[in-house]
Design a protein around this motif. Structure first.
Motif, PDB file in Angstrom:
ATOM      1  N   ILE A 211     -35.756   3.504   2.770  1.00 38.24           N
ATOM      2  CA  ILE A 211     -34.502   3.934   1.799  1.00 38.24           C
ATOM      3  C   ILE A 211     -34.622   3.323   0.675  1.00 38.24           C
ATOM      4  O   ILE A 211     -34.067   2.365   0.574  1.00 38.24           O
ATOM      5  N   PRO A 212     -35.505   3.915  -0.202  1.00 36.04           N
ATOM      6  CA  PRO A 212     -35.700   3.320  -1.642  1.00 36.04           C
ATOM      7  C   PRO A 212     -34.270   3.226  -2.554  1.00 36.04           C
ATOM      8  O   PRO A 212     -33.460   4.319  -2.552  1.00 36.04           O
ATOM      9  N   LEU A 213     -33.880   2.089  -2.604  1.00 33.94           N
ATOM     10  CA  LEU A 213     -32.401   1.779  -3.237  1.00 33.94           C
ATOM     11  C   LEU A 213     -32.610   1.751  -4.780  1.00 33.94           C
ATOM     12  O   LEU A 213     -31.565   2.235  -5.633  1.00 33.94           O
ATOM     13  N   GLN A 214     -33.685   1.135  -5.319  1.00 32.46           N
ATOM     14  CA  GLN A 214     -33.873   1.019  -6.427  1.00 32.46           C
ATOM     15  C   GLN A 214     -33.250   0.031  -7.496  1.00 32.46           C
ATOM     16  O   GLN A 214     -33.842  -0.712  -8.272  1.00 32.46           O
ATOM     17  N   HIS A 215     -31.823  -0.100  -6.907  1.00 30.88           N
ATOM     18  CA  HIS A 215     -31.065  -1.398  -7.573  1.00 30.88           C
ATOM     19  C   HIS A 215     -29.698  -1.252  -6.669  1.00 30.88           C
ATOM     20  O   HIS A 215     -29.519  -0.584  -5.819  1.00 30.88           O
ATOM     21  N   ILE A 216     -28.784  -2.232  -7.396  1.00 28.01           N
ATOM     22  CA  ILE A 216     -27.533  -2.207  -6.516  1.00 28.01           C
ATOM     23  C   ILE A 216     -26.395  -2.365  -7.787  1.00 28.01           C
ATOM     24  O   ILE A 216     -25.250  -1.659  -7.514  1.00 28.01           O
ATOM     25  N   SER A 217     -26.901  -2.908  -9.026  1.00 35.69           N
ATOM     26  CA  SER A 217     -25.907  -2.646  -9.963  1.00 35.69           C
ATOM     27  C   SER A 217     -25.298  -1.289 -10.308  1.00 35.69           C
ATOM     28  O   SER A 217     -26.030  -0.419 -10.537  1.00 35.69           O
TER      29      SER A 217
ATOM     30  N   GLY B  65     -22.818   0.735  -6.017  1.00 37.90           N
ATOM     31  CA  GLY B  65     -23.152  -0.436  -5.237  1.00 37.90           C
ATOM     32  C   GLY B  65     -22.219  -0.556  -3.895  1.00 37.90           C
ATOM     33  O   GLY B  65     -22.764  -0.629  -2.740  1.00 37.90           O
ATOM     34  N   ASP B  66     -21.030   0.122  -4.109  1.00 40.03           N
ATOM     35  CA  ASP B  66     -20.152   0.047  -2.773  1.00 40.03           C
ATOM     36  C   ASP B  66     -20.680   0.882  -1.821  1.00 40.03           C
ATOM     37  O   ASP B  66     -20.761   0.590  -0.653  1.00 40.03           O
ATOM     38  N   TYR B  67     -21.242   2.021  -2.265  1.00 37.50           N
ATOM     39  CA  TYR B  67     -21.460   3.125  -1.263  1.00 37.50           C
ATOM     40  C   TYR B  67     -22.772   2.692  -0.541  1.00 37.50           C
ATOM     41  O   TYR B  67     -22.980   2.704   0.765  1.00 37.50           O
ATOM     42  N   ILE B  68     -23.873   1.951  -1.216  1.00 35.68           N
ATOM     43  CA  ILE B  68     -24.925   1.533  -0.706  1.00 35.68           C
ATOM     44  C   ILE B  68     -24.589   0.394   0.192  1.00 35.68           C
ATOM     45  O   ILE B  68     -25.241   0.424   1.372  1.00 35.68           O
ATOM     46  N   ARG B  69     -23.918  -0.531  -0.133  1.00 30.40           N
ATOM     47  CA  ARG B  69     -23.502  -1.474   0.820  1.00 30.40           C
ATOM     48  C   ARG B  69     -22.937  -1.093   2.141  1.00 30.40           C
ATOM     49  O   ARG B  69     -23.012  -1.731   3.073  1.00 30.40           O
ATOM     50  N   THR B  70     -21.843  -0.283   2.029  1.00 29.00           N
ATOM     51  CA  THR B  70     -21.152   0.488   3.180  1.00 29.00           C
ATOM     52  C   THR B  70     -22.207   1.046   4.315  1.00 29.00           C
ATOM     53  O   THR B  70     -22.362   0.687   5.429  1.00 29.00           O
TER      54      THR B  70
ATOM     55  N   ALA C  46     -29.094 -10.652 -11.804  1.00 28.37           N
ATOM     56  CA  ALA C  46     -28.445 -11.662 -10.836  1.00 28.37           C
ATOM     57  C   ALA C  46     -27.921 -10.840  -9.746  1.00 28.37           C
ATOM     58  O   ALA C  46     -27.770 -11.335  -8.646  1.00 28.37           O
ATOM     59  N   GLU C  47     -27.128  -9.873  -9.934  1.00 25.68           N
ATOM     60  CA  GLU C  47     -26.429  -8.758  -8.833  1.00 25.68           C
ATOM     61  C   GLU C  47     -27.270  -8.259  -7.845  1.00 25.68           C
ATOM     62  O   GLU C  47     -27.068  -8.691  -6.555  1.00 25.68           O
ATOM     63  N   LEU C  48     -28.537  -8.056  -8.408  1.00 26.85           N
ATOM     64  CA  LEU C  48     -29.576  -7.605  -7.318  1.00 26.85           C
ATOM     65  C   LEU C  48     -30.205  -8.766  -6.414  1.00 26.85           C
ATOM     66  O   LEU C  48     -30.319  -8.534  -5.469  1.00 26.85           O
ATOM     67  N   ARG C  49     -30.279 -10.006  -7.307  1.00 25.11           N
ATOM     68  CA  ARG C  49     -30.854 -11.145  -6.350  1.00 25.11           C
ATOM     69  C   ARG C  49     -30.024 -11.524  -5.375  1.00 25.11           C
ATOM     70  O   ARG C  49     -30.292 -11.859  -4.160  1.00 25.11           O
ATOM     71  N   ASP C  50     -28.533 -11.460  -5.731  1.00 33.02           N
ATOM     72  CA  ASP C  50     -27.542 -11.897  -4.691  1.00 33.02           C
ATOM     73  C   ASP C  50     -27.611 -10.716  -3.614  1.00 33.02           C
ATOM     74  O   ASP C  50     -27.427 -11.042  -2.554  1.00 33.02           O
ATOM     75  N   PHE C  51     -27.804  -9.518  -3.697  1.00 29.70           N
ATOM     76  CA  PHE C  51     -27.544  -8.386  -2.973  1.00 29.70           C
ATOM     77  C   PHE C  51     -28.947  -8.546  -1.969  1.00 29.70           C
ATOM     78  O   PHE C  51     -28.592  -8.516  -0.672  1.00 29.70           O
ATOM     79  N   ILE C  52     -29.965  -8.848  -2.527  1.00 26.23           N
ATOM     80  CA  ILE C  52     -31.296  -9.217  -1.556  1.00 26.23           C
ATOM     81  C   ILE C  52     -30.814 -10.306  -0.774  1.00 26.23           C
ATOM     82  O   ILE C  52     -31.297 -10.144   0.553  1.00 26.23           O
TER      83      ILE C  52
ATOM     84  N   MET D  68     -40.590 -13.340  -5.148  1.00 23.46           N
ATOM     85  CA  MET D  68     -40.710 -14.606  -4.390  1.00 23.46           C
ATOM     86  C   MET D  68     -39.453 -14.743  -3.219  1.00 23.46           C
ATOM     87  O   MET D  68     -39.598 -15.425  -2.453  1.00 23.46           O
ATOM     88  N   LEU D  69     -38.468 -14.087  -3.761  1.00 20.28           N
ATOM     89  CA  LEU D  69     -37.201 -14.345  -2.829  1.00 20.28           C
ATOM     90  C   LEU D  69     -37.366 -13.679  -1.726  1.00 20.28           C
ATOM     91  O   LEU D  69     -37.363 -14.016  -0.527  1.00 20.28           O
ATOM     92  N   LEU D  70     -37.896 -12.374  -2.034  1.00 25.87           N
ATOM     93  CA  LEU D  70     -38.388 -11.423  -0.813  1.00 25.87           C
ATOM     94  C   LEU D  70     -39.429 -12.158   0.065  1.00 25.87           C
ATOM     95  O   LEU D  70     -39.271 -12.011   1.340  1.00 25.87           O
ATOM     96  N   ALA D  71     -40.276 -12.726  -0.267  1.00 23.22           N
ATOM     97  CA  ALA D  71     -41.412 -13.344   0.427  1.00 23.22           C
ATOM     98  C   ALA D  71     -40.883 -14.401   1.445  1.00 23.22           C
ATOM     99  O   ALA D  71     -41.091 -14.667   2.548  1.00 23.22           O
TER     100      ALA D  71
END
Length: 458
Positions: free
Chosen positions: A278-284, A297-302, A333-339, A381-384
């Protein structure tokens, strides 16, 4: 006329299916497949999605030209450049690559044998493309698998109806065109009868399957709904009902079209691998709007929470684009926190690639290349690190795998060519399922009992 050919396939699995069709067409016309350095006709099937893919296609083509000039290939070898690069840039390529014999667009793959013969006879045109791509995949087209014989890609639709700001695919492949479900099922049965153990359903947007044929049409945010006609949920249930021991894997789902019905289908169909690409591409929300993704972002998180709750043990695979024009440090930063929060089992990050002809290419606020690279590296690096933790959590568990090669297999969370490898006992039969126990992991790679592990040199 010597009827031998070679084919170099670049790009994604959707491109690979086109390559398999061209190979099948050539073989049906009496051409025999050989190595590139021996072929009378060399077909290079190209990708043009982002700059690195275009560069790979150009480099591969020029390498073939040099091989012909240096005597490493037949002096009279005919070089045909096919696929997305030709569809998008044929007129420019004629000037850039005068050594190439002809350029073949995505709609003309069924004519490759006829065009190859014209090249050999010296009567060919330079460009074989259509202005707007309209080809619909069809089981009646000949096809010779490039993949190992135990798995196959089944393209259920072509083109895309979305206009994502960063993407040129609709300009290359045209609007979404779904195959009839009966035609898809006929192909699936064909591969299963030949011993295929894994069916990989692919399209530019698999979740939009069938929607283009619904009475009254579908919105770009419509969810999968079998009551309105053919749909991905209906197709999966029909495939799940077929006899045999096999996996069904779904790739390229768009988040905007997920519905409760589709989630329940994944949960209830035992042959559907518990894996969602499911390619999301971003969360912001700001960046998703700029990307024209039709979600926030709210739709994706749900959606992700609903998927995990309904399908225990599901593996979520996604991709992110870092550095779209206008992306701020706050968006990053929002994308980083989402990951960090959702800890995807499989994920990749790509720096934004400026593609001419797209909305994003004209946007203000283009992010500096060094900033894009820094942000993408940070996310990678975070994903790794997350991957390493997820792998360690699987140590001591038992897993059903499909053996791809001696000593190498894939589990439910591993799609061919894009995901991880599981090292297994080399004695396990290739092309068959096996139950293994995981004993160790390094990031995405797992090591099962009986696997041969190379010792590090001192």
């Amino acid at each position: 006329m010597t009827k031998t050919y070679a084919l170099i396939s670049l790009g994604c699995s959707k491109n690979q299916v086109d390559s398999e069709v061209m190979s099948g067409v050539l073989q049906q016309a009496g051409y025999r497949k050989v190595e590139p350095q021996e072929a009378a006709v060399l077909v290079v099937n190209t990708c043009a999605f982002i700059d690195p893919a275009k560069q790979e296609a150009i480099d591969t083509t020029f390498a073939a030209v040099r091989a012909r000039e240096n005597g490493e290939a037949p002096a009279d070898q005919k070089i045909l450049v096919a696929g997305c690069l030709s569809q998008r840039y044929a007129k420019d390529l004629v000037k850039l690559m005068p050594e190439v014999d002809c350029f073949l667009g995505v709609d003309r793959i069924g004519e490759v044998a006829e065009i190859a013969a014209k090249c050999q006879e010296g009567t060919q045109e330079k460009i074989y493309t259509t202005k707007v791509s309209k080809l619909v995949p069809d089981f009646g087209m000949p096809r010779a698998l490039i993949s190992p014989p135990h798995f196959a890609y089944v393209k259920i639709a072509e083109g895309c109806n979305h206009a994502c700001a960063y993407c040129a695919i609709p300009r290359i492949r045209g609007g979404h065109r779904s195959r009839a479900m009966a035609n898809v099922l006929k192909e699936v049965r064909h591969w299963l009868e030949r011993g295929v153990k894994e069916i990989n359903l692919i399209a530019q947007d698999t979740t939009y399957y069938g929607m283009d044929k619904w009475e009254g049409g579908a919105e770009k945010t419509s969810g999968v709904d079998s009551s309105r006609g053919d749909s991905l949920a209906g197709l999966l249930r029909a495939i799940n009902a077929l006899p045999g021991d096999f996996w069904v894997r779904v790739l390229y789902t768009h988040p905007a079209h997920w519905s409760r019905e589709l989630i329940d289908t994944f949960a209830e169909c035992e042959k559907v691998v518990k894996y969602v690409d499911i390619p999301l591409q971003h969360i912001s929300a700001h960046i998703l709007e700029e990307q024209r993704r039709k979600t926030d972002g709210d739709y994706i998180r749900t959606l992700l929470r609903d998927l995990r709750a309904a399908v225990p043990g599901i593996g979520l695979r996604t991709t992110f684009i870092s550095g779209l024009p206008g992306e701020t440090e706050e968006d990053h930063a929002e994308l980083r926190d989402f990951i960090r929060e959702f800890r995807f089992e499989r994920a990749g990050v790509f720096p934004y690639s400026k593609e001419e002809g797209t909305l994003a290419a004209k946007m203000p606020g283009q992010v500096h290349h060094s900033t894009k690279k820094r942000r993408a590296n940070e996310l990678s690096m975070l994903l790794a690190g997350i991957a390493d933790e997820i792998g360690q959590a699987q140590v001591g568990t038992r897993m059903r795998v499909l053996v791809d090669a001696p000593g190498l297999a894939r589990g439910p969370w591993d799609a061919p060519d894009v995901d991880a490898a599981i090292h297994v006992d080399p004695a396990l039969p290739v092309g068959e399922f096996a139950e293994v126990e995981i004993e160790d992991s390094i990031a995405y790679e797992l090591f099962a009992a009986g696997a041969e592990v190379e010792e590090e040199e001192n």
